[in-house]
Design a protein around this motif. Structure first.
Motif, PDB file in Angstrom:
ATOM      1  N   GLY A 220       7.304   4.686  -2.572  1.00 22.27           N
ATOM      2  CA  GLY A 220       6.153   3.913  -2.113  1.00 22.27           C
ATOM      3  C   GLY A 220       5.151   4.791  -1.382  1.00 22.27           C
ATOM      4  N   MET A 221       5.670   5.675  -0.531  1.00 22.30           N
ATOM      5  CA  MET A 221       4.772   6.586   0.179  1.00 22.30           C
ATOM      6  C   MET A 221       4.089   7.533  -0.790  1.00 22.30           C
ATOM      7  SD  MET A 221       6.468   7.538   3.840  1.00 22.30           S
ATOM      8  CE  MET A 221       8.210   7.563   3.454  1.00 22.30           C
ATOM      9  N   ARG A 222       4.814   8.005  -1.789  1.00 21.62           N
ATOM     10  CA  ARG A 222       4.221   8.940  -2.744  1.00 21.62           C
ATOM     11  C   ARG A 222       3.124   8.269  -3.571  1.00 21.62           C
ATOM     12  NH1 ARG A 222       4.127  14.454  -4.011  1.00 21.62           N
ATOM     13  NH2 ARG A 222       2.584  14.470  -5.646  1.00 21.62           N
ATOM     14  N   ALA A 223       3.369   7.044  -4.016  1.00 19.84           N
ATOM     15  CA  ALA A 223       2.349   6.339  -4.794  1.00 19.84           C
ATOM     16  C   ALA A 223       1.104   6.088  -3.935  1.00 19.84           C
ATOM     17  CB  ALA A 223       2.906   5.023  -5.337  1.00 19.84           C
ATOM     18  N   ALA A 224       1.300   5.667  -2.677  1.00 18.70           N
ATOM     19  CA  ALA A 224       0.163   5.468  -1.775  1.00 18.70           C
ATOM     20  C   ALA A 224      -0.551   6.791  -1.524  1.00 18.70           C
ATOM     21  CB  ALA A 224       0.624   4.848  -0.457  1.00 18.70           C
TER      22      ALA A 224
ATOM     23  N   LYS B 179       3.347  -1.235   2.048  1.00 19.47           N
ATOM     24  CA  LYS B 179       4.243  -2.336   2.439  1.00 19.47           C
ATOM     25  C   LYS B 179       5.653  -2.088   1.905  1.00 19.47           C
ATOM     26  CE  LYS B 179       1.699  -5.123   4.809  1.00 19.47           C
ATOM     27  NZ  LYS B 179       1.893  -5.071   6.275  1.00 19.47           N
ATOM     28  N   ARG B 180       5.749  -1.647   0.675  1.00 19.96           N
ATOM     29  CA  ARG B 180       7.047  -1.345   0.068  1.00 19.96           C
ATOM     30  C   ARG B 180       7.788  -0.302   0.897  1.00 19.96           C
ATOM     31  NH1 ARG B 180       5.267  -0.501  -4.805  1.00 19.96           N
ATOM     32  NH2 ARG B 180       5.769  -2.610  -5.429  1.00 19.96           N
ATOM     33  N   ALA B 181       7.079   0.741   1.311  1.00 22.51           N
ATOM     34  CA  ALA B 181       7.690   1.807   2.114  1.00 22.51           C
ATOM     35  C   ALA B 181       8.110   1.283   3.483  1.00 22.51           C
ATOM     36  CB  ALA B 181       6.720   2.977   2.253  1.00 22.51           C
ATOM     37  N   GLN B 182       7.286   0.445   4.106  1.00 20.72           N
ATOM     38  CA  GLN B 182       7.633  -0.123   5.415  1.00 20.72           C
ATOM     39  C   GLN B 182       8.902  -0.970   5.330  1.00 20.72           C
ATOM     40  OE1 GLN B 182       4.074  -2.337   6.213  1.00 20.72           O
ATOM     41  NE2 GLN B 182       2.897  -0.506   6.759  1.00 20.72           N
ATOM     42  N   GLU B 183       8.958  -1.822   4.318  1.00 21.20           N
ATOM     43  CA  GLU B 183      10.125  -2.695   4.151  1.00 21.20           C
ATOM     44  C   GLU B 183      11.386  -1.883   3.890  1.00 21.20           C
ATOM     45  OE1 GLU B 183       8.723  -5.162   1.005  1.00 21.20           O
ATOM     46  OE2 GLU B 183       7.403  -6.317   2.326  1.00 21.20           O
ATOM     47  N   ALA B 184      11.268  -0.849   3.082  1.00 22.84           N
ATOM     48  CA  ALA B 184      12.423   0.000   2.784  1.00 22.84           C
ATOM     49  C   ALA B 184      12.860   0.764   4.029  1.00 22.84           C
ATOM     50  CB  ALA B 184      12.096   0.958   1.651  1.00 22.84           C
ATOM     51  N   ALA B 185      11.900   1.215   4.836  1.00 24.99           N
ATOM     52  CA  ALA B 185      12.245   1.911   6.081  1.00 24.99           C
ATOM     53  C   ALA B 185      13.006   0.974   7.019  1.00 24.99           C
ATOM     54  CB  ALA B 185      10.996   2.470   6.758  1.00 24.99           C
ATOM     55  N   ARG B 186      12.607  -0.291   7.052  1.00 26.85           N
ATOM     56  CA  ARG B 186      13.321  -1.271   7.880  1.00 26.85           C
ATOM     57  C   ARG B 186      14.744  -1.460   7.375  1.00 26.85           C
ATOM     58  NH1 ARG B 186      12.959  -3.808  12.799  1.00 26.85           N
ATOM     59  NH2 ARG B 186      14.561  -5.407  12.804  1.00 26.85           N
ATOM     60  N   SER B 187      14.919  -1.539   6.082  1.00 23.21           N
ATOM     61  CA  SER B 187      16.251  -1.666   5.510  1.00 23.21           C
ATOM     62  C   SER B 187      17.102  -0.453   5.862  1.00 23.21           C
ATOM     63  CB  SER B 187      16.145  -1.842   3.987  1.00 23.21           C
ATOM     64  OG  SER B 187      17.414  -2.043   3.429  1.00 23.21           O
TER      65      SER B 187
ATOM     66  N   GLU C 201       3.880  -7.721 -10.189  1.00 19.90           N
ATOM     67  CA  GLU C 201       2.516  -8.110 -10.517  1.00 19.90           C
ATOM     68  C   GLU C 201       1.631  -6.866 -10.631  1.00 19.90           C
ATOM     69  OE1 GLU C 201       1.415 -11.285 -11.088  1.00 19.90           O
ATOM     70  OE2 GLU C 201       3.545 -11.803 -10.977  1.00 19.90           O
ATOM     71  N   PRO C 202       0.661  -6.888 -11.528  1.00 17.19           N
ATOM     72  CA  PRO C 202      -0.273  -5.760 -11.604  1.00 17.19           C
ATOM     73  C   PRO C 202      -1.183  -5.757 -10.372  1.00 17.19           C
ATOM     74  CG  PRO C 202      -0.918  -7.489 -13.126  1.00 17.19           C
ATOM     75  CD  PRO C 202       0.396  -7.902 -12.526  1.00 17.19           C
ATOM     76  N   HIS C 203      -1.663  -4.591 -10.009  1.00 18.13           N
ATOM     77  CA  HIS C 203      -2.567  -4.457  -8.870  1.00 18.13           C
ATOM     78  C   HIS C 203      -4.002  -4.615  -9.358  1.00 18.13           C
ATOM     79  CE1 HIS C 203       0.868  -3.176  -6.608  1.00 18.13           C
ATOM     80  NE2 HIS C 203       1.079  -2.170  -7.431  1.00 18.13           N
ATOM     81  N   ALA C 204      -4.814  -5.280  -8.545  1.00 14.01           N
ATOM     82  CA  ALA C 204      -6.211  -5.522  -8.905  1.00 14.01           C
ATOM     83  C   ALA C 204      -7.025  -4.237  -8.950  1.00 14.01           C
ATOM     84  CB  ALA C 204      -6.843  -6.500  -7.918  1.00 14.01           C
ATOM     85  N   ASP C 205      -6.696  -3.296  -8.084  1.00 16.22           N
ATOM     86  CA  ASP C 205      -7.441  -2.043  -8.006  1.00 16.22           C
ATOM     87  C   ASP C 205      -6.619  -1.022  -7.223  1.00 16.22           C
ATOM     88  OD1 ASP C 205      -7.700  -2.839  -5.308  1.00 16.22           O
ATOM     89  OD2 ASP C 205      -9.759  -3.533  -5.588  1.00 16.22           O
ATOM     90  N   ALA C 206      -7.184   0.163  -7.025  1.00 19.64           N
ATOM     91  CA  ALA C 206      -6.467   1.238  -6.322  1.00 19.64           C
ATOM     92  C   ALA C 206      -6.152   0.852  -4.885  1.00 19.64           C
ATOM     93  CB  ALA C 206      -7.287   2.527  -6.356  1.00 19.64           C
ATOM     94  N   ARG C 207      -7.068   0.161  -4.225  1.00 20.73           N
ATOM     95  CA  ARG C 207      -6.842  -0.256  -2.836  1.00 20.73           C
ATOM     96  C   ARG C 207      -5.606  -1.157  -2.764  1.00 20.73           C
ATOM     97  NH1 ARG C 207      -7.812  -3.929   1.139  1.00 20.73           N
ATOM     98  NH2 ARG C 207      -8.871  -3.204   3.029  1.00 20.73           N
ATOM     99  N   ALA C 208      -5.514  -2.130  -3.655  1.00 25.40           N
ATOM    100  CA  ALA C 208      -4.363  -3.043  -3.678  1.00 25.40           C
ATOM    101  C   ALA C 208      -3.074  -2.275  -3.956  1.00 25.40           C
ATOM    102  CB  ALA C 208      -4.579  -4.136  -4.719  1.00 25.40           C
ATOM    103  N   MET C 209      -3.137  -1.308  -4.852  1.00 22.93           N
ATOM    104  CA  MET C 209      -1.956  -0.493  -5.152  1.00 22.93           C
ATOM    105  C   MET C 209      -1.515   0.292  -3.924  1.00 22.93           C
ATOM    106  SD  MET C 209      -0.752   2.816  -5.759  1.00 22.93           S
ATOM    107  CE  MET C 209      -2.170   3.829  -6.081  1.00 22.93           C
ATOM    108  N   ILE C 210      -2.457   0.876  -3.215  1.00 27.88           N
ATOM    109  CA  ILE C 210      -2.136   1.657  -2.022  1.00 27.88           C
ATOM    110  C   ILE C 210      -1.454   0.779  -0.981  1.00 27.88           C
ATOM    111  CG2 ILE C 210      -3.171   2.866  -0.042  1.00 27.88           C
ATOM    112  CD1 ILE C 210      -5.300   3.918  -2.144  1.00 27.88           C
ATOM    113  N   PHE C 211      -2.038  -0.385  -0.691  1.00 23.27           N
ATOM    114  CA  PHE C 211      -1.453  -1.257   0.327  1.00 23.27           C
ATOM    115  C   PHE C 211      -0.115  -1.852  -0.098  1.00 23.27           C
ATOM    116  CE2 PHE C 211      -5.742  -1.101   2.127  1.00 23.27           C
ATOM    117  CZ  PHE C 211      -5.398  -0.744   3.423  1.00 23.27           C
ATOM    118  N   ALA C 212       0.049  -2.176  -1.355  1.00 28.41           N
ATOM    119  CA  ALA C 212       1.335  -2.689  -1.837  1.00 28.41           C
ATOM    120  C   ALA C 212       2.419  -1.635  -1.653  1.00 28.41           C
ATOM    121  CB  ALA C 212       1.231  -3.098  -3.306  1.00 28.41           C
ATOM    122  N   ASN C 213       2.082  -0.387  -1.920  1.00 25.13           N
ATOM    123  CA  ASN C 213       3.070   0.675  -1.780  1.00 25.13           C
ATOM    124  C   ASN C 213       3.350   1.027  -0.325  1.00 25.13           C
ATOM    125  OD1 ASN C 213       4.248   1.826  -4.364  1.00 25.13           O
ATOM    126  ND2 ASN C 213       2.128   1.360  -4.891  1.00 25.13           N
TER     127      ASN C 213
END
Length: 143
Positions: free
Chosen positions: A22-26, A95-103, A81-93
């Motif tokens: 997630g961090m790498r994609a962002a 969030k993914r990294a944050q959630e995984a770090a919590r786990s 779900e597909p991302h609407a644009d690069a900004r959405a992709m960055i923020f989704a990733n």
């Protein structure tokens, strides 16, 4: 290794992979959308922090690798779900990294309590980075 330990390490392996991916994609999105060296370096350093913490677990990254069961993962083909644009992709990733770090933080409490704080540090640094990135992406002079 008993089956409970195996399942715990399997979960940590999946979370570690999800976190750094997630961090790498962002990071890649920010690198090419913002062309911002500071933010790119910050995410690179956070990936290193997570990898170093994983290496410090009992048995290290190798133990997580041995517990891996990609073929048997019930979420292997989960739809996304597909991302609407690069900004959405960055923020989704992010969030993914944050959630995984919590786990990782939660699982590490049992496996290596000292390292739990490292994963927590990564999570809070990701929260801070998300706020800075949000400001950068909404700046009027953004390319």
């Amino acid at each position: 290794m008993n089956s409970e330990q195996d399942r715990m390490y399997r979960a940590m392996d999946a979370s570690a992979n999800r976190c750094v991916e997630g961090m790498r994609a962002a990071e890649d999105g920010l690198r090419f959308v913002l062309d911002n060296a500071a933010v790119t370096a910050e995410l690179r350093a956070l990936r290193r922090l997570v990898r170093d913490a994983v290496a410090g677990l009992p048995g290290g990254a190798q133990q997580l690798l041995l517990a891996r069961d990609s073929a048997g993962d019930v979420a292997r083909n989960a739809p996304s779900e597909p991302h609407a644009d690069a900004r959405a992709m960055i923020f989704a990733n992010l969030k993914r990294a944050q959630e995984a770090a919590r786990s990782l933080e939660e699982f590490a409490r049992a496996a290596a309590p000292v390292l739990s704080a490292k994963f927590g540090e990564a999570r809070f640094r990701l929260y801070d980075a998300e706020k800075r990135i949000g400001g950068l992406l909404s700046a009027p002079d953004r390319p």
